[in-house]
Scaffold this active site. Structure first.
Site, short mmCIF file in Angstrom:
data_model
loop_
_atom_site.label_atom_id
_atom_site.label_comp_id
_atom_site.label_asym_id
_atom_site.label_seq_id
_atom_site.Cartn_x
_atom_site.Cartn_y
_atom_site.Cartn_z
CG HIS A 205 -1.82 -0.58 1.06
ND1 HIS A 205 -2.36 -1.11 2.31
CD2 HIS A 205 -3.30 -1.08 0.43
CE1 HIS A 205 -4.28 -1.74 2.38
NE2 HIS A 205 -4.07 -1.94 1.36
CB CYS A 300 -3.28 1.59 7.35
SG CYS A 300 -2.34 0.51 8.19
N1 ARG Z 1 -3.64 -7.69 6.72
C1 ARG Z 1 -4.29 -5.87 6.50
C2 ARG Z 1 -4.12 -6.53 5.05
O1 ARG Z 1 -3.15 -6.55 3.84
C3 ARG Z 1 -3.17 -4.52 6.90
C4 ARG Z 1 -4.25 -3.58 6.08
C5 ARG Z 1 -3.00 -2.38 6.53
N2 ARG Z 1 -3.42 -1.89 5.86
C6 ARG Z 1 -2.25 -0.45 4.96
N3 ARG Z 1 -2.90 0.37 4.16
N4 ARG Z 1 -1.65 -0.38 5.05
O2 ARG Z 1 -4.95 -5.70 4.18
#
Ligand code: ARG
Length: 306
Positions: A205, A300
């Site tokens: 991300h 997040c």
């Molecule tokens: N386990 C979650 C996923 O893989 C973590 C999300 C974390 N979010 C972020 N915006 N970095 O979707």
């Protein structure tokens, strides 16, 4: 500067430095979001693997510790003057606590509140979206769905990040979000979107490798980006703080949150911390170890809302 160039301070998608036809101060101002949305971690756990950080961590979340860590983050936001709204976590939705991901809110020039709902890439996370949507509906937002064909996924503020106080969006793609989503978003909100391609699966991300600290300053992990994307970042920001590999990979340092003065960040990245202090930021360290196991940290675990 010609008028055609200035026009791309409105709807346009910028993928290369040559298309960047404006200076930041030509992009219209956006009010700071005074509120934060958070989802209680009651049902937070690691039940499946959808990013490399989760591998080997299934079933290892210490729920009590997670709740304490989450509470500290919430209190830190509150002490910085932000109003924190909370939504209850839902059973069977272990990742719902990462509530940057299900939406991209916006307030337009007339003060109308709008939100584009995400299309989560993984089946495991799709059911989270309607619960978050409900909050927006109860709070006066116009809810917008992404409908054009060919957009497989869009993970909200995990990948789409507002420039500090400007109607300018930074859009990450490569792992969780289809680049085409940004044409739709740009037209819908009538804002320019600078897209950044991610090329390292550990930084899946944009918010894992790119943290806007204030109008002119960003904290990044350069090895997560393509050359074109780095050029775009370098063209817009005056100050670029580079996180070292340990800080970025193990401490999720770039998943910090800044209000322009205070930077809330996972504890322990001393090099990054020193660089932040040198630029005058107030560093507020918190512990997010239980959430890093799942691939997330401070940024997040919240969504900024107006
Ligand atoms: N386990 C979650 C996923 O893989 C973590 C999300 C974390 N979010 C972020 N915006 N970095 O979707």
């Amino acid at each position: 500067m010609s008028s055609s160039l200035i026009e791309n301070t409105k709807a346009s998608v910028i993928t290369h430095v040559s298309e960047l036809g404006f200076f930041l101060n030509q992009v219209s101002d956006m009010p700071s979001p005074g509120q934060i949305l958070m989802v209680q971690p009651t049902h937070y756990s690691i039940d499946y693997v959808i990013n490399p950080h989760m591998e080997g961590n299934e079933g290892t979340v210490d729920k009590k510790k997670a709740l304490q860590e989450w509470g500290k983050i919430r209190d830190t936001f509150k002490s910085n003057g932000l109003k924190v709204q909370t939504i209850e976590g839902q059973p069977g939705m272990p990742d719902m606590v990462f509530c940057a991901n299900q939406s991209l809110p916006y307030v337009d020039e007339n003060g109308n509140k709008k939100v584009i709902m995400s299309i989560m890439r993984s089946e495991h996370r799709k059911n989270e979206v309607p619960f978050i949507e409900q909050w927006y509906r109860q709070n006066g937002y116009q809810v917008i769905y992404i409908d054009p064909p060919g957009i497989e996924s869009f993970e909200g503020m995990g990948d789409a990040i507002w420039h500090n106080k400007r109607r300018l969006l930074w859009g990450g793609y490569g792992y969780r979000t289809s680049s085409k989503a940004y044409d739709f978003i740009s037209r819908t909100y009538n804002v320019p979107v600078i897209t950044l391609e991610l090329n390292n699966p550990f930084f899946y991300h944009l918010d894992t490798c790119f943290c806007i600290l204030n109008e002119d300053t960003v904290l990044i992990y350069p090895k997560a980006f393509t050359r074109d994307s780095l050029d775009l970042v370098q063209a817009v920001f005056k100050n670029i703080i580079e996180a070292d590999t340990k800080a970025a990979e193990q401490n999720f340092a770039c998943n910090a949150t800044s209000d322009g003065t205070n930077v809330v960040i996972q504890k322990g990245s001393n090099e990054v911390k020193d660089k932040l202090k040198l630029l005058g930021f107030n560093v507020q360290e918190v512990e997010t170890g239980e959430f890093i196991k799942s691939g997330g940290s401070v940024f997040c675990m919240k969504c900024v809302v107006w």
